[in-house]
Design a protein around this motif. Structure first.
Motif, PDB file in Angstrom:
ATOM      1  N   LEU A   1      18.903 -10.385  -3.546  1.00 39.00           N
ATOM      2  CA  LEU A   1      18.754  -8.932  -3.681  1.00 39.00           C
ATOM      3  C   LEU A   1      17.290  -8.586  -3.452  1.00 39.00           C
ATOM      4  O   LEU A   1      16.414  -9.426  -3.682  1.00 39.00           O
ATOM      5  CB  LEU A   1      19.133  -8.480  -5.105  1.00 39.00           C
ATOM      6  CG  LEU A   1      20.608  -8.426  -5.498  1.00 39.00           C
ATOM      7  CD1 LEU A   1      20.738  -8.081  -6.973  1.00 39.00           C
ATOM      8  CD2 LEU A   1      21.373  -7.423  -4.659  1.00 39.00           C
ATOM      9  N   PRO A   2      17.022  -7.351  -3.045  1.00 42.69           N
ATOM     10  CA  PRO A   2      15.619  -6.925  -2.975  1.00 42.69           C
ATOM     11  C   PRO A   2      15.051  -6.815  -4.386  1.00 42.69           C
ATOM     12  O   PRO A   2      15.789  -6.554  -5.326  1.00 42.69           O
ATOM     13  CB  PRO A   2      15.697  -5.531  -2.347  1.00 42.69           C
ATOM     14  CG  PRO A   2      17.105  -5.337  -1.918  1.00 42.69           C
ATOM     15  CD  PRO A   2      17.949  -6.279  -2.701  1.00 42.69           C
TER      16      PRO A   2
ATOM     17  N   LEU B   1      14.941  -0.701  -1.542  1.00 40.16           N
ATOM     18  CA  LEU B   1      15.078  -0.730  -0.085  1.00 40.16           C
ATOM     19  C   LEU B   1      14.234  -1.813   0.592  1.00 40.16           C
ATOM     20  O   LEU B   1      14.083  -1.831   1.810  1.00 40.16           O
ATOM     21  CB  LEU B   1      14.770   0.644   0.540  1.00 40.16           C
ATOM     22  CG  LEU B   1      15.599   1.804  -0.032  1.00 40.16           C
ATOM     23  CD1 LEU B   1      15.263   3.096   0.690  1.00 40.16           C
ATOM     24  CD2 LEU B   1      17.087   1.514   0.076  1.00 40.16           C
TER      25      LEU B   1
ATOM     26  N   HIS C   1      27.564 -11.183  -5.548  1.00 41.88           N
ATOM     27  CA  HIS C   1      27.329 -10.597  -4.225  1.00 41.88           C
ATOM     28  C   HIS C   1      27.753 -11.576  -3.125  1.00 41.88           C
ATOM     29  O   HIS C   1      27.504 -12.777  -3.226  1.00 41.88           O
ATOM     30  CB  HIS C   1      25.848 -10.257  -4.061  1.00 41.88           C
ATOM     31  CG  HIS C   1      25.345  -9.257  -5.074  1.00 41.88           C
ATOM     32  ND1 HIS C   1      24.833  -9.644  -6.300  1.00 41.88           N
ATOM     33  CD2 HIS C   1      25.312  -7.905  -5.064  1.00 41.88           C
ATOM     34  CE1 HIS C   1      24.483  -8.556  -6.992  1.00 41.88           C
ATOM     35  NE2 HIS C   1      24.763  -7.490  -6.273  1.00 41.88           N
TER      36      HIS C   1
ATOM     37  N   ALA D   1      22.131   5.997  -0.660  1.00 38.41           N
ATOM     38  CA  ALA D   1      20.878   5.317  -0.310  1.00 38.41           C
ATOM     39  C   ALA D   1      20.531   4.264  -1.362  1.00 38.41           C
ATOM     40  O   ALA D   1      20.000   3.197  -1.049  1.00 38.41           O
ATOM     41  CB  ALA D   1      19.756   6.335  -0.194  1.00 38.41           C
TER      42      ALA D   1
ATOM     43  N   CYS E   1      22.951  -3.194  -7.159  1.00 39.59           N
ATOM     44  CA  CYS E   1      23.618  -3.114  -5.862  1.00 39.59           C
ATOM     45  C   CYS E   1      22.767  -3.783  -4.805  1.00 39.59           C
ATOM     46  O   CYS E   1      21.540  -3.671  -4.815  1.00 39.59           O
ATOM     47  CB  CYS E   1      23.808  -1.660  -5.434  1.00 39.59           C
ATOM     48  SG  CYS E   1      25.175  -0.866  -6.262  1.00 39.59           S
TER      49      CYS E   1
ATOM     50  N   PRO F   1      21.530  -3.413  -1.184  1.00 38.50           N
ATOM     51  CA  PRO F   1      21.471  -2.291  -0.242  1.00 38.50           C
ATOM     52  C   PRO F   1      22.216  -2.620   1.063  1.00 38.50           C
ATOM     53  O   PRO F   1      22.308  -3.781   1.464  1.00 38.50           O
ATOM     54  CB  PRO F   1      19.978  -2.142   0.065  1.00 38.50           C
ATOM     55  CG  PRO F   1      19.258  -3.054  -0.864  1.00 38.50           C
ATOM     56  CD  PRO F   1      20.229  -4.045  -1.392  1.00 38.50           C
TER      57      PRO F   1
ATOM     58  N   ARG G   1      23.162  -0.460   5.062  1.00 37.89           N
ATOM     59  CA  ARG G   1      22.496   0.476   5.972  1.00 37.89           C
ATOM     60  C   ARG G   1      23.129   1.856   5.995  1.00 37.89           C
ATOM     61  O   ARG G   1      22.851   2.651   6.893  1.00 37.89           O
ATOM     62  CB  ARG G   1      22.420  -0.140   7.368  1.00 37.89           C
ATOM     63  CG  ARG G   1      21.373  -1.248   7.379  1.00 37.89           C
ATOM     64  CD  ARG G   1      21.327  -2.049   8.646  1.00 37.89           C
ATOM     65  NE  ARG G   1      20.378  -3.152   8.492  1.00 37.89           N
ATOM     66  CZ  ARG G   1      20.370  -4.265   9.216  1.00 37.89           C
ATOM     67  NH1 ARG G   1      21.281  -4.423  10.171  1.00 37.89           N
ATOM     68  NH2 ARG G   1      19.475  -5.204   8.993  1.00 37.89           N
TER      69      ARG G   1
END
Lengths: 401, 401
Positions: A29-30, A34, A348, B52, B359, B361, B363
């Protein structure tokens, strides 16, 4: 009709090799909104080259929302439905320390605990006693002697150890002795079916004699017994896929899981570089190679995003050694995601690629979570990866006329 | 092992809140070639902001190609496999008018019809008799008195009404009395198993006495009985997910469906604005909130593209009131698509989003059917939405070690 009935029935023999490279806990995950995931942040030129040549997708280890342990995670990758093939806790713990269970074995995960003078539990984990203290106590339990039964006692970490009882007529269906509470005594091992009655008797005797050996120990004067289980009954890779399969892993858990599905453990690798050498050395002897890389998971579990990125780059750098062997099919995947953000296994989906001359191209350019969403494999349950691999290797014939 | 066994076994308790916003019939179709769908045409800045931050996908209500009614549509969203948990027609009709079935109840969907002098059916729906005429007739049937049985008769629309028989020993397996043809008499209620024998006898007596009460009515002098059913046996949200669940709905059908899975009906909302207030007022008392918005479906059923667009914008405008409560997980979805082009429920996948700090992300930039196709949830069966919600809320532990 389950998938193994199909893979058996449609089996085609040829000399095409399949390599499955498993970067444990690969998905991430980031850490910034974003931002990239670990895999997206890593420079992976060799994986990206495979992506350009192959087909990508997102592997769901078990079912949407389910975060698997290593056991179900790998069973899925090996094509064994992880909700159908359940590995008991004792069997998995034994597997994790490299104890290869035989057909007459019952494995039991034990926890050291402390009892007061009345025999009531005061601490279910003996204060998470350090391994240096607990290991000698586990070894002392090897003195227990049970007529007609071979007993193995293996230390694990902190309060944990494994007991394996080997003998005839030992079923695996015995209730836990841990009452999950303090201030009450340990339960007696109770058989849940007739086939397990002898196991319960033997386990009770082991508990009695073991407690006597620990009576003078203030740190841990007893132990609970949980997850009684026999060796899981899994059809072999040879039988369901017609593959001579080799496992090239560093850690005992993954060697153990591979052995449960009938893979042979080859070499004694300590590093990824060793693993690549071992694959090369045994190239002609096997049809399928499972190569396990641990550190993408452990750095994720540590919550270290940058370290996970580095480990992914290390993994990427090894890819050319596999490509040089010209496998018919190369798979790169993970058994689950381990985002450093969560410091844990997660649900995930896992970025996955299949590279072979028979892949249908998709529009993925780089190996990463977001890119894989547009891949030709879509989102799929991990258990379908093996049939896909066999298909790409020309090892499955047509179903129906 | 089914998903509820997993959600039960892996349950983790915490204080993280989940809000499921259901815009009924949300998915749509363009009315002009290559034009936008209703959702794509609508201005939805608040939903787009969730997109987003979150992960999108396309929910398949039951299976590809299947257009569900409200019952199976909602059961899927609630995580109950709609092909496993079937709600009988009588039970669904009772639920739809807000009649809460008890454990001793058998619900029957009845249709007024007309018989000629020989007792043969002349019109199976009594010329779709208007509600103003049929409702008093249904009320008149309350005069029927059956020993040991409590009888409820509730008018529905046009030729339809519901009968609930309450008493001991009433099974639900009785054949329909509607022969699906005219020129023949109504069938007698016939039990299909021993447990339903008393139900058949009681229903026959109800039909006899009821017909006597209607004998002088030219518009409808009899009725058929269909879809005999007991209250469906569904495990509760508390039991399978460990969630204290609240339903905030305007229409009886959705309150009824929520109640069948053990949600508590809170407030007495008449508008979406009321619903938002009710969620806020009860925020601390529940872990899960189901909020149902009807008008995206009814405008779709009316075939009114522009009205549906407006309703979606109204729904969007309410989102900040939920976001202000800072739920751990926000879900926006529909129970099925209702394209205004088709004026009916359809099989098309439903745009769906999950927003939470965990979550991954993707696109997607805006909330719409085409954008959701590139979402991180892919296409998934609606029944997996609850496990995904629980995972994102940290309410499920690891499966296997």
């Amino acid at each position: 009709m389950d998938m193994h009935q199909l893979t058996r029935e449609l089996n085609v023999q040829n000399n095409n090799k399949i390599v499955m490279l498993v970067a444990d806990g690969l998905g991430g995950l980031p850490v910034q909104s974003l931002g990239p995931t670990e895999l997206e942040a890593a420079k992976t030129p060799h994986l990206d080259a495979l992506v350009a040549y192959g087909t990508c997708g997102s592997s769901i280890p078990v079912k949407p929302g389910i975060s698997p342990g290593s056991g179900p995670g790998h069973l899925g990758l090996f094509g064994y439905d992880p909700l159908q093939y359940l590995i008991g806790r004792g069997a998995l713990e034994a597997t994790g320390i490299g104890f290869h269970l035989g057909p007459q074995d019952v494995a039991i995960r034990c926890n050291f605990c402390t009892l007061d003078n009345n025999g009531n539990i005061t601490d279910r984990r003996a204060g998470r006693i350090p391994t240096e203290q607990s290991a000698p106590l586990a070894v002392r339990l090897r003195e227990v002697s049970l007529p007609g039964i071979e007993v193995f006692v293996e230390p694990v970490k902190e309060h944990r150890f494994v007991v394996v009882l080997r003998g005839e007529g030992l079923g695996g269906d015995v209730a836990d002795t841990d009452p999950q509470a303090t201030g009450v005594p340990l339960a007696k091992p109770a058989a849940r079916n007739d086939q397990s009655r002898r196991t319960a008797e033997v386990a009770a005797e082991f508990a009695r004699e073991g407690a006597a050996l620990l009576a003078d120990q203030s740190a841990a004067n007893a132990f609970s017994m949980r997850g009684f289980s026999v060796r899981p009954s899994l059809p072999s890779f040879q039988e369901v896929y017609g593959l001579r399969a080799a496992a090239v892993a560093v850690y005992p858990m993954y060697k153990g899981l591979a052995k449960l599905v009938g893979m042979e453990i080859v070499g004694d690798a300590k590093t990824l570089s060793d693993q690549m050498e071992i694959v090369k050395e045994h190239w002609e002897q096997y049809d399928f190679f499972f190569v396990h890389f641990k550190y993408t998971d452990s750095t994720g579990e540590d919550g270290d995003f940058d370290a996970k990125v580095k480990r992914i780059e290390e993994f990427d750098a090894a890819i050319p050694k596999i490509s040089a062997l010209k496998p018919s099919v190369t798979i790169v995947t993970g058994d689950h995601s381990t985002p450093s953000l969560l410091k844990a296994h997660s649900w995930h989906p896992v970025p996955t690629l299949i590279a072979s001359d028979h892949c249908r191209p998709d529009r993925c350019k780089t190996f990463g979570e977001a890119d894989c969403l547009s891949g030709g494999l879509g989102q799929f349950e991990a258990k379908y990866l093996m049939p896909l691999a066999l298909a790409h290797a020309g090892r499955m014939g047509k179903f129906g006329a």
